[in-house]
Write a protein that holds these residues in place. Structure first.
Motif, PDB file in Angstrom:
ATOM      1  N   ASN A 534      16.348 -48.465  -5.935  1.00 33.30           N
ATOM      2  CA  ASN A 534      15.323 -47.492  -6.319  1.00 33.30           C
ATOM      3  C   ASN A 534      14.728 -46.799  -5.097  1.00 33.30           C
ATOM      4  O   ASN A 534      14.488 -45.588  -5.121  1.00 33.30           O
ATOM      5  N   ASN A 535      14.481 -47.553  -4.035  1.00 32.37           N
ATOM      6  CA  ASN A 535      13.974 -46.929  -2.805  1.00 32.37           C
ATOM      7  C   ASN A 535      14.962 -45.895  -2.272  1.00 32.37           C
ATOM      8  O   ASN A 535      14.567 -44.818  -1.799  1.00 32.37           O
ATOM      9  N   VAL A 538      14.669 -42.793  -4.457  1.00 30.84           N
ATOM     10  CA  VAL A 538      13.415 -42.054  -4.226  1.00 30.84           C
ATOM     11  C   VAL A 538      13.484 -41.275  -2.915  1.00 30.84           C
ATOM     12  O   VAL A 538      12.987 -40.148  -2.819  1.00 30.84           O
ATOM     13  N   VAL A 575       0.315 -45.921 -11.329  1.00 34.43           N
ATOM     14  CA  VAL A 575       1.559 -46.091 -12.076  1.00 34.43           C
ATOM     15  C   VAL A 575       1.280 -45.974 -13.573  1.00 34.43           C
ATOM     16  O   VAL A 575       0.277 -46.495 -14.064  1.00 34.43           O
ATOM     17  N   VAL A 634       5.169 -42.440 -11.250  1.00 32.67           N
ATOM     18  CA  VAL A 634       4.111 -42.453 -10.247  1.00 32.67           C
ATOM     19  C   VAL A 634       4.299 -41.231  -9.347  1.00 32.67           C
ATOM     20  O   VAL A 634       5.422 -40.725  -9.189  1.00 32.67           O
ATOM     21  N   LYS A 636       4.975 -39.348  -6.043  1.00 31.73           N
ATOM     22  CA  LYS A 636       5.784 -39.778  -4.894  1.00 31.73           C
ATOM     23  C   LYS A 636       4.908 -40.108  -3.693  1.00 31.73           C
ATOM     24  O   LYS A 636       5.212 -41.023  -2.911  1.00 31.73           O
ATOM     25  N   TYR A 639       3.844 -43.623  -4.090  1.00 32.68           N
ATOM     26  CA  TYR A 639       5.010 -44.488  -3.863  1.00 32.68           C
ATOM     27  C   TYR A 639       5.207 -44.720  -2.367  1.00 32.68           C
ATOM     28  O   TYR A 639       5.398 -45.848  -1.901  1.00 32.68           O
ATOM     29  N   GLU A 640       5.124 -43.637  -1.598  1.00 32.14           N
ATOM     30  CA  GLU A 640       5.317 -43.741  -0.146  1.00 32.14           C
ATOM     31  C   GLU A 640       4.104 -44.372   0.529  1.00 32.14           C
ATOM     32  O   GLU A 640       4.251 -45.110   1.519  1.00 32.14           O
ATOM     33  N   GLY A 644       6.732 -48.126  -1.048  1.00 33.14           N
ATOM     34  CA  GLY A 644       7.798 -48.249  -2.041  1.00 33.14           C
ATOM     35  C   GLY A 644       7.877 -49.641  -2.637  1.00 33.14           C
ATOM     36  O   GLY A 644       6.921 -50.420  -2.601  1.00 33.14           O
ATOM     37  N   ASP A 655       8.628 -54.978  -9.776  1.00 29.24           N
ATOM     38  CA  ASP A 655       7.744 -54.010 -10.424  1.00 29.24           C
ATOM     39  C   ASP A 655       6.298 -54.480 -10.418  1.00 29.24           C
ATOM     40  O   ASP A 655       5.373 -53.706 -10.179  1.00 29.24           O
ATOM     41  N   PHE A 658       4.909 -54.100  -6.906  1.00 31.64           N
ATOM     42  CA  PHE A 658       4.657 -52.685  -6.630  1.00 31.64           C
ATOM     43  C   PHE A 658       3.359 -52.220  -7.287  1.00 31.64           C
ATOM     44  O   PHE A 658       2.522 -51.569  -6.659  1.00 31.64           O
ATOM     45  N   VAL A 662      -0.244 -50.783  -5.684  1.00 36.21           N
ATOM     46  CA  VAL A 662      -0.903 -49.527  -6.069  1.00 36.21           C
ATOM     47  C   VAL A 662      -2.339 -49.796  -6.518  1.00 36.21           C
ATOM     48  O   VAL A 662      -3.268 -49.051  -6.171  1.00 36.21           O
TER      49      VAL A 662
END
Length: 741
Positions: A534-535, A538, A575, A634, A636, A639-640, A644, A655, A658, A662
């Motif tokens: 996924n990273n 993205v 998210v 979410v 980006k 995310y960054e 990530g 998940d 993550f 957040v």
């Protein structure tokens, strides 16, 4: 030490256990330790009993901490025992394989434990215990509970039911109150000592509008204020021109009896808002508490409010849990609420009672407007919370308010409920107008609200990342759903192909790239790592919003993505995830609850798609700690910002980790049930129960627990009075809300 039949008895000199009110450091606290070097500790169903000595006869709360070896996925498990005044304790525990030691600690004053006995229970003993608990008290409620388990889990539900009743005894709410709340309220020493320690003792002005209340109910309401443990209060009553002279006489009687009771006698009926404002004008306290004329307060209600204010002086708005009172004052239907959840408040007035607000704040918004009959409090709550930051809003996870249900109450009248719904909708519309937000407010069962944010005219680009390996039928279904069954046009689809081997899959992927300019395929030959894949996707994305999707999803309605993106674009939202269903129309995902099963679990898993869930939680947009990585969206930039997905979590809990990052960064995560998809869970990757996955699952479970201290943080959107053993929002045995005393 000696044996007595199958009992293993640990005879000790009286072992002094000091008071311990901080359960987070129990492993370092004075305790009685039983370890496998002393005796072989029994496993399975075990009965534990013992004797204790103390000068005080107050009820005791013991913590039994079962610690497992490093090879066990369980780590530890806490049990709680309440001794009801007798100097003995007894309980049933379920001890799994790999037990290392058992620790016993008291939460109250110092005491001496004289004897502890452990007995492995046979099948006959287990059966007798279950039958005794089942037929002793609340037989009707226990059989209703049994029927619920059968409906929810099928025949395996009987086993679950037996396990619950074996450990917990009486499964009714009444039994729960007797076991946990009553011993707490009986500890007068705790309350008196704590009140003396308060550095700030504000006056609480209880606001009560009154109109033709049945005398018995009105008197119960007034007495519940008079009997508060915390005595710096005033009761400000506004009689709204009652036509029953007995009501006025009763108010005058109490006004003379206690100088803290102030009454305004209105000459003209002006309804709740006018009466509440008149009562507010009488208030001289720093905080106001809202109370209806036929309800009652728990005796510790104002104490808990002031205790929380002393621990967090920033609080300007505080609310508690509540239950209902029937006509005979029996308590029923508890509502255990989450901590501050702004998106849930936009879906319904989940705050209700007991609510205590800083008086200056109430004055600043003009009190009750009178424009929203039946939803006056909802309007007030919206106006007040709009002015506050999250750290100024507090939740007390205790039932401090008892809301009367009878034929003339708001909670019992369908006609009144309809009026409340319509006026609540108008109050919500006004709130969004004040916030300068464009929304559509839709009905949810004519009871609650679905707030749908309007998207900008130019839709932001959404980049959807889908890791995959073969399973062409599933992948094609997901891609077709995005291309032809989704009414969001600004899409970029990034497929991360991880070692697909089937020629038909490779051919399909090549054709997708040729025929669709918005589809990109990244080929990756490394060992499967969901987080890494996924990273990678993205990093290659162009959209300001990224979505992580499994390759085994099926869309149900075309608007699913717009429902989610409207929330993703909100500045305070992190998210966002949808409701996911199994193919048999039962719930697979409705938000993730931290702590269930010792790590994390899916809310309402296995419920039918048509059920509304606990307090509407299956049909209301709300804040949650985490959502599943099978389908999440979410911005980006966020995310960054959080780095990530952590790639140490190769397979499981990536998940959850993550979403917690957040959350820690200051954003609210959202579960939106109005976006709904089918999910064929882990069809490509396989089950975590497969032998090759178990070690990895165990390793990543341990990593998540250690990184986030799962057993300490809890879940602020899941009430500590609700169970962590199952996903069904049933009562916790014991509740975690009384851990601090």
């Amino acid at each position: 030490m000696y044996f007595s039949n199958s009992w293993q008895t640990y005879e000790t000199k009286p072992f002094v256990i000091n008071s311990n009110t901080d359960l987070n450091i129990i492993q370092d606290s004075p305790k009685l330790e039983l370890n496998k070097e002393q005796k072989n500790l029994p496993e399975g169903w075990v009965e534990i009993g013992g004797e204790w000595e103390s000068e005080s006869q107050i009820p005791r709360k013991f913590i039994i901490k079962v610690v497992y070896d490093s090879e066990s996925p369980n780590a530890f498990r806490n049990f709680y025992i309440y001794s009801q005044g007798e100097q003995t304790f007894n309980a049933v525990l379920q001890i799994w394989n790999g037990v290392e030691k058992i620790l016993i600690c008291s939460v109250h004053e110092s005491l001496a434990i004289k004897r502890v006995s452990l007995k492995k229970m046979g099948k006959f003993n287990i059966l007798m215990k279950v039958l005794k608990a089942l037929f002793s008290n609340n037989i009707y409620l226990n059989f209703r509970k049994k029927a619920f388990y059968l409906k929810r889990y099928g025949l395996v539900g009987l086993k679950k039911f037996a396990q619950d009743i074996l450990i917990n005894g009486d499964l009714s709410y009444r039994g729960w109150i007797d076991a946990f709340e009553t011993p707490y309220l009986q500890n007068s020493y705790y309350f008196s000592t704590k009140i003396k320690s308060f550095t700030f003792k504000p006056k609480i002005s209880v606001i009560m509008p009154v109109y033709n209340t049945p005398l018995k109910m009105l008197e119960e309401s007034i007495k519940s204020v008079i009997e508060q443990f915390y005595d710096n209060w005033e009761l400000c009553i506004a009689d709204d021109a009652s036509t029953d002279f007995r009501v006025v006489n009763l108010l005058k009687k109490y006004e003379k009896k206690d100088s803290r009771i102030k009454v305004v006698y209105r000459l003209k009926n002006g309804y709740i808002s006018s009466a509440s404002n008149d009562a507010l004008n009488k208030a001289t306290g720093e905080y106001v508490a809202l109370m209806d004329h036929d309800d009652t307060l728990s005796p510790n209600a104002l104490f808990e409010i002031v205790d929380n204010i002393n621990r967090n002086p920033n609080l300007k708005f505080i609310y508690s849990d509540e239950d209902k009172l029937d006509i005979r004052s029996n308590r029923l239907m508890p509502t255990f609420k989450p901590d501050w959840s702004p998106n849930l408040l936009d879906s319904c007035n989940y705050l209700n009672h007991l609510t205590v607000i800083e008086k200056m704040l109430v004055d600043s918004v003009g009190g009750w407007s009178g424009d929203f009959p039946g939803s006056d409090d909802y309007d007030l709550f919206l106006k007040c919370t709009e002015k506050l930051t999250p750290d100024e809003i507090g939740h007390i996870p205790m039932v401090l308010y008892h809301w009367r249900v009878w034929e003339k109450s708001v909670s019992a009248s369908s006609k009144t409920a309809k009026r409340c719904f319509e006026s609540g909708k108008r109050a919500l519309q006004q709130s969004f107008f004040r916030r300068n937000l464009a929304v559509d407010i839709l009905d949810v069962d004519k009871v609650w609200y679905n707030v749908r944010y309007k998207l900008p005219e130019k839709e932001p680009l959404v980049s959807i990342v889908i890791p995959t390996k073969d399973k062409l039928g599933l992948l094609k279904q997901t891609i077709d759903g995005l291309l032809y069954e989704t009414n969001y046009q600004s899409l970029e689809i990034i497929i991360v192909n991880n070692n697909s081997e089937q020629e038909e899959t490779i051919h399909y992927l090549n054709n997708l790239v040729k025929s669709h300019i918005n589809i990109k395929v990244i080929n990756n030959t490394e060992k499967f790592n969901w987080a890494y894949l996924n990273n990678l996707g993205v990093r290659e994305s162009r959209g300001s919003i990224v979505g992580l999707l499994n390759n085994d999803l099926k869309m149900i309605h075309k608007n699913w993505l717009k429902e989610l993106i409207g929330y993703v674009l909100r500045p305070n939202i992190g998210v966002v995830g949808p409701k996911l269903l199994y193919p048999n129309n039962t719930i697979q995902h409705a938000g993730v609850v931290i702590g269930i099963g010792g790590i994390a679990g899916h809310s309402h898993k296995g419920f039918n798609v048509h059920e509304s869930g606990y307090a509407g939680r299956l049909v209301l947009t709300q804040n949650v700690s985490a959502v599943t990585g099978a389908c999440l969206f979410v911005r980006k930039s966020i995310y960054e910002q959080v780095g990530g997905i952590s790639e140490e979590f190769r397979v499981a809990f990536n998940d959850v980790d993550f979403c917690l990052k957040v959350l820690k960064a200051g954003y609210f995560n959202v579960f939106n049930p109005h976006s709904c998809l089918y999910h064929l869970e882990s069809a490509t990757r396989g089950s975590d129960e497969a032998p090759e996955r178990r070690e990895e699952f165990k390793k990543e479970s341990k990593l998540l627990r250690e990184r986030w201290k799962i057993h300490l943080i809890g879940d602020r959107f899941y009430n500590p009075n609700l169970t962590l053993q199952k996903e069904d929002f049933t009562l916790a045995y014991p509740p975690r809300s009384f851990d601090g005393y």
